[in-house]
Design a protein around this motif. Structure first.
Motif, PDB file in Angstrom:
ATOM      1  N   GLU A 333       0.830  -1.213   0.000  1.00  0.00           N
ATOM      2  CA  GLU A 333       0.000   0.000   0.000  1.00  0.00           C
ATOM      3  C   GLU A 333       0.856   1.250   0.000  1.00  0.00           C
ATOM      4  O   GLU A 333       0.521   2.258  -0.637  1.00  0.00           O
ATOM      5  CB  GLU A 333      -0.921   0.002   1.217  1.00  0.00           C
ATOM      6  CG  GLU A 333      -1.829   1.218   1.294  1.00  0.00           C
ATOM      7  CD  GLU A 333      -2.621   1.283   2.582  1.00  0.00           C
ATOM      8  OE1 GLU A 333      -3.271   2.332   2.826  1.00  0.00           O
ATOM      9  OE2 GLU A 333      -2.584   0.309   3.362  1.00  0.00           O
ATOM     10  N   ALA A 334       1.985   1.199   0.723  1.00  0.00           N
ATOM     11  CA  ALA A 334       2.845   2.372   0.828  1.00  0.00           C
ATOM     12  C   ALA A 334       3.461   2.756  -0.510  1.00  0.00           C
ATOM     13  O   ALA A 334       3.858   3.906  -0.708  1.00  0.00           O
ATOM     14  CB  ALA A 334       3.951   2.122   1.854  1.00  0.00           C
ATOM     15  N   PHE A 335       3.561   1.801  -1.423  1.00  0.00           N
ATOM     16  CA  PHE A 335       4.182   2.064  -2.717  1.00  0.00           C
ATOM     17  C   PHE A 335       3.153   2.368  -3.800  1.00  0.00           C
ATOM     18  O   PHE A 335       3.511   2.511  -4.965  1.00  0.00           O
ATOM     19  CB  PHE A 335       5.076   0.892  -3.118  1.00  0.00           C
ATOM     20  CG  PHE A 335       6.362   0.868  -2.339  1.00  0.00           C
ATOM     21  CD1 PHE A 335       7.523   1.364  -2.881  1.00  0.00           C
ATOM     22  CD2 PHE A 335       6.393   0.366  -1.039  1.00  0.00           C
ATOM     23  CE1 PHE A 335       8.707   1.367  -2.158  1.00  0.00           C
ATOM     24  CE2 PHE A 335       7.573   0.362  -0.307  1.00  0.00           C
ATOM     25  CZ  PHE A 335       8.733   0.867  -0.865  1.00  0.00           C
ATOM     26  N   GLU A 336       1.894   2.495  -3.406  1.00  0.00           N
ATOM     27  CA  GLU A 336       0.855   2.935  -4.320  1.00  0.00           C
ATOM     28  C   GLU A 336       0.600   4.422  -4.119  1.00  0.00           C
ATOM     29  O   GLU A 336       0.933   4.995  -3.079  1.00  0.00           O
ATOM     30  CB  GLU A 336      -0.437   2.148  -4.065  1.00  0.00           C
ATOM     31  CG  GLU A 336      -0.304   0.647  -4.328  1.00  0.00           C
ATOM     32  CD  GLU A 336      -1.519  -0.125  -3.844  1.00  0.00           C
ATOM     33  OE1 GLU A 336      -2.406   0.507  -3.210  1.00  0.00           O
ATOM     34  OE2 GLU A 336      -1.567  -1.349  -4.060  1.00  0.00           O
ATOM     35  N   SER A 337      -0.009   5.051  -5.095  1.00  0.00           N
ATOM     36  CA  SER A 337      -0.308   6.480  -5.002  1.00  0.00           C
ATOM     37  C   SER A 337      -1.266   6.749  -3.843  1.00  0.00           C
ATOM     38  O   SER A 337      -2.201   5.981  -3.598  1.00  0.00           O
ATOM     39  CB  SER A 337      -0.922   6.966  -6.315  1.00  0.00           C
ATOM     40  OG  SER A 337      -1.388   8.292  -6.184  1.00  0.00           O
ATOM     41  N   ASP A 338      -1.026   7.864  -3.167  1.00  0.00           N
ATOM     42  CA  ASP A 338      -1.890   8.282  -2.057  1.00  0.00           C
ATOM     43  C   ASP A 338      -2.922   9.306  -2.519  1.00  0.00           C
ATOM     44  O   ASP A 338      -3.494  10.034  -1.712  1.00  0.00           O
ATOM     45  CB  ASP A 338      -1.030   8.879  -0.932  1.00  0.00           C
ATOM     46  CG  ASP A 338      -1.822   9.096   0.351  1.00  0.00           C
ATOM     47  OD1 ASP A 338      -2.922   8.532   0.476  1.00  0.00           O
ATOM     48  OD2 ASP A 338      -1.348   9.853   1.217  1.00  0.00           O
ATOM     49  N   GLY A 339      -3.154   9.394  -3.815  1.00  0.00           N
ATOM     50  CA  GLY A 339      -4.138  10.354  -4.308  1.00  0.00           C
ATOM     51  C   GLY A 339      -3.727  11.771  -3.963  1.00  0.00           C
ATOM     52  O   GLY A 339      -2.682  12.245  -4.358  1.00  0.00           O
ATOM     53  N   GLY A 340      -4.568  12.436  -3.191  1.00  0.00           N
ATOM     54  CA  GLY A 340      -4.301  13.820  -2.816  1.00  0.00           C
ATOM     55  C   GLY A 340      -3.529  13.962  -1.531  1.00  0.00           C
ATOM     56  O   GLY A 340      -3.437  15.065  -0.980  1.00  0.00           O
ATOM     57  N   GLY A 341      -2.956  12.862  -1.027  1.00  0.00           N
ATOM     58  CA  GLY A 341      -2.196  12.934   0.210  1.00  0.00           C
ATOM     59  C   GLY A 341      -0.842  13.587   0.013  1.00  0.00           C
ATOM     60  O   GLY A 341      -0.470  14.011  -1.087  1.00  0.00           O
ATOM     61  N   VAL A 342      -0.083  13.652   1.109  1.00  0.00           N
ATOM     62  CA  VAL A 342       1.225  14.316   1.059  1.00  0.00           C
ATOM     63  C   VAL A 342       2.342  13.292   1.259  1.00  0.00           C
ATOM     64  O   VAL A 342       3.111  13.022   0.344  1.00  0.00           O
ATOM     65  CB  VAL A 342       1.324  15.444   2.119  1.00  0.00           C
ATOM     66  CG1 VAL A 342       2.704  16.114   2.051  1.00  0.00           C
ATOM     67  CG2 VAL A 342       0.224  16.474   1.898  1.00  0.00           C
ATOM     68  N   LYS A 343       2.447  12.730   2.449  1.00  0.00           N
ATOM     69  CA  LYS A 343       3.588  11.878   2.758  1.00  0.00           C
ATOM     70  C   LYS A 343       3.141  10.541   3.329  1.00  0.00           C
ATOM     71  O   LYS A 343       2.302  10.481   4.227  1.00  0.00           O
ATOM     72  CB  LYS A 343       4.512  12.565   3.763  1.00  0.00           C
ATOM     73  CG  LYS A 343       5.836  11.823   3.991  1.00  0.00           C
ATOM     74  CD  LYS A 343       6.646  11.816   2.712  1.00  0.00           C
ATOM     75  CE  LYS A 343       7.927  11.008   2.862  1.00  0.00           C
ATOM     76  NZ  LYS A 343       8.656  10.938   1.575  1.00  0.00           N
ATOM     77  N   THR A 344       3.732   9.485   2.807  1.00  0.00           N
ATOM     78  CA  THR A 344       3.505   8.125   3.324  1.00  0.00           C
ATOM     79  C   THR A 344       4.710   7.700   4.147  1.00  0.00           C
ATOM     80  O   THR A 344       5.857   7.854   3.726  1.00  0.00           O
ATOM     81  CB  THR A 344       3.292   7.133   2.174  1.00  0.00           C
ATOM     82  OG1 THR A 344       2.080   7.464   1.490  1.00  0.00           O
ATOM     83  CG2 THR A 344       3.209   5.698   2.692  1.00  0.00           C
TER      84      THR A 344
END
Length: 350
Positions: A333-344
């Motif tokens: 999940e961490a290596f997928e896009s977070d959409g409109g998020g900022v930091k994973t």
């Protein structure tokens, strides 16, 4: 120990492995890994387009945005059990070039440097790791939840250092900065701009979500829309480009105020072409004594400056930058896009 590893240049090869616990050398810290940030470079490595395993090995432990807690420290090292630390990413080349010989390995001339989690050295995405005391940086105890932001902060700490050195050719008291891109690098560049007392403007494509609010909470102004139009309105003395968009970069070259500095931190993909008025760009840069400079990576001084900047920042603001926390077992999940998020952030402790 548990570690997240990859076979570089092989797509979809990420996996969690059980590896032997590391043994610290006489000048090493033994560190419990707490968290690593995940950035575009990590995703490139995971996609198979980047990265190098250590010599003689097939797999690489990933992770260069580190945070850990000291388990053991050699006597007289200045570190103690329980200290929060981050590990510096780059190591000088063995030749070394002139820059590496002077601890300016972020400016390596011959490309023979190595990097933890990226190039020929295992990274920090492990529940236990070692680091040489000379490449460890103490992190303020208050930053345990957000300390993985230290490494990206070093990138903009260096960018600001470069801007100041260039501006120091003559009288230089900038009042405004425009940061293009509201990802982690852009927002951290804006944070340091505010800490320097500047009028901060941030340009991004998104209109909703955490990014506009994070800029407003800093006391900055958030912009969307055409880069050329925003530059005409703001007319900044400093631009920090963090999108990697060639169009935005060239717009910034024309939109600086006299004696302006444009610092490029975003990496553009190759193969894209633009039609630009090269004569106008050349004329503007020459007649206004403006400068365009690229900046990447960081040395120990930048890590130390970044640690100070984070310790002086508003903790709730930093915490809001981390929009996704993923356990090690859920690394995909961490290596997928977070959409409109900022930091994973990938959390290494269970």
């Amino acid at each position: 120990m548990q570690a997240l590893t990859v076979t570089p240049r092989r797509r979809d090869s990420l996996r969690v492995e059980t590896l032997p616990d590391p043994s610290p050398g006489p000048d090493d810290l033994l560190v419990e890994g707490l968290a690593v940030g995940v950035c575009g470079t990590d995703r490139e490595i995971a996609s198979g387009s980047y990265g190098w395993a250590p010599p003689g090995r097939e797999r690489l432990v990933v992770g260069h945005e580190s945070l850990g807690r000291v388990v053991w420290a050699p006597s007289g090292s200045g570190f103690a059990e329980g200290d929060l630390v981050a590990g510096i990413v780059r190591r000088p080349d063995p030749v070394p070039c002139g820059a590496c010989a002077r601890d300016q390995y972020d400016m390596c001339r011959n490309g023979r440097y190595t990097e933890r989690g990226i190039k020929e050295r295992d990274g920090y995405a492990a529940t236990l790791w070692t680091v040489e005391t000379g490449y460890a940086v103490r992190v303020d105890p208050s930053l345990e939840r957000v300390g993985a932001l230290l490494e990206p902060t070093t990138i903009v700490a260096k960018a600001w250092e470069q801007i100041e050195r260039i501006g120091g050719r003559a009288w230089f008291e900038p009042r405004s900065v425009l940061v293009t891109g509201a990802g982690p690098i852009g927002l951290l560049a804006a944070l340091i701009g505010r800490q320097r007392g500047l009028d901060v403007h941030v340009l991004d494509r998104v209109e909703r979500g955490p990014k506009p609010e994070l800029v407003r909470l800093l006391g900055g102004t958030f912009h969307t829309g055409d880069a050329e139009e925003v530059l005409r309105r703001v007319r900044p003395e400093v631009v920090i480009e963090a999108t990697g968009s060639p169009g935005v970069a060239f717009a910034a070259m024309l939109g600086l105020r006299a004696y302006g500095v444009l610092c490029l931190t975003g990496v553009s993909p190759s193969g894209r072409t633009l039609r630009v008025d090269a004569g106008a760009i050349n004329r503007e840069l020459v007649l206004e004594n403006s400068v365009v400079v690229g900046s990447v990576n960081a040395n120990r001084d930048h890590f130390t400056a970044a640690a100070r900047a984070l310790a002086a920042a508003d903790l709730p603001w930093l915490d809001r930058m981390v929009t996704r926390r993923v356990p090690l077992g859920g690394f995909a999940e961490a290596f997928e896009s977070d959409g409109g998020g900022v930091k994973t952030v990938l959390e290494l402790r269970s």
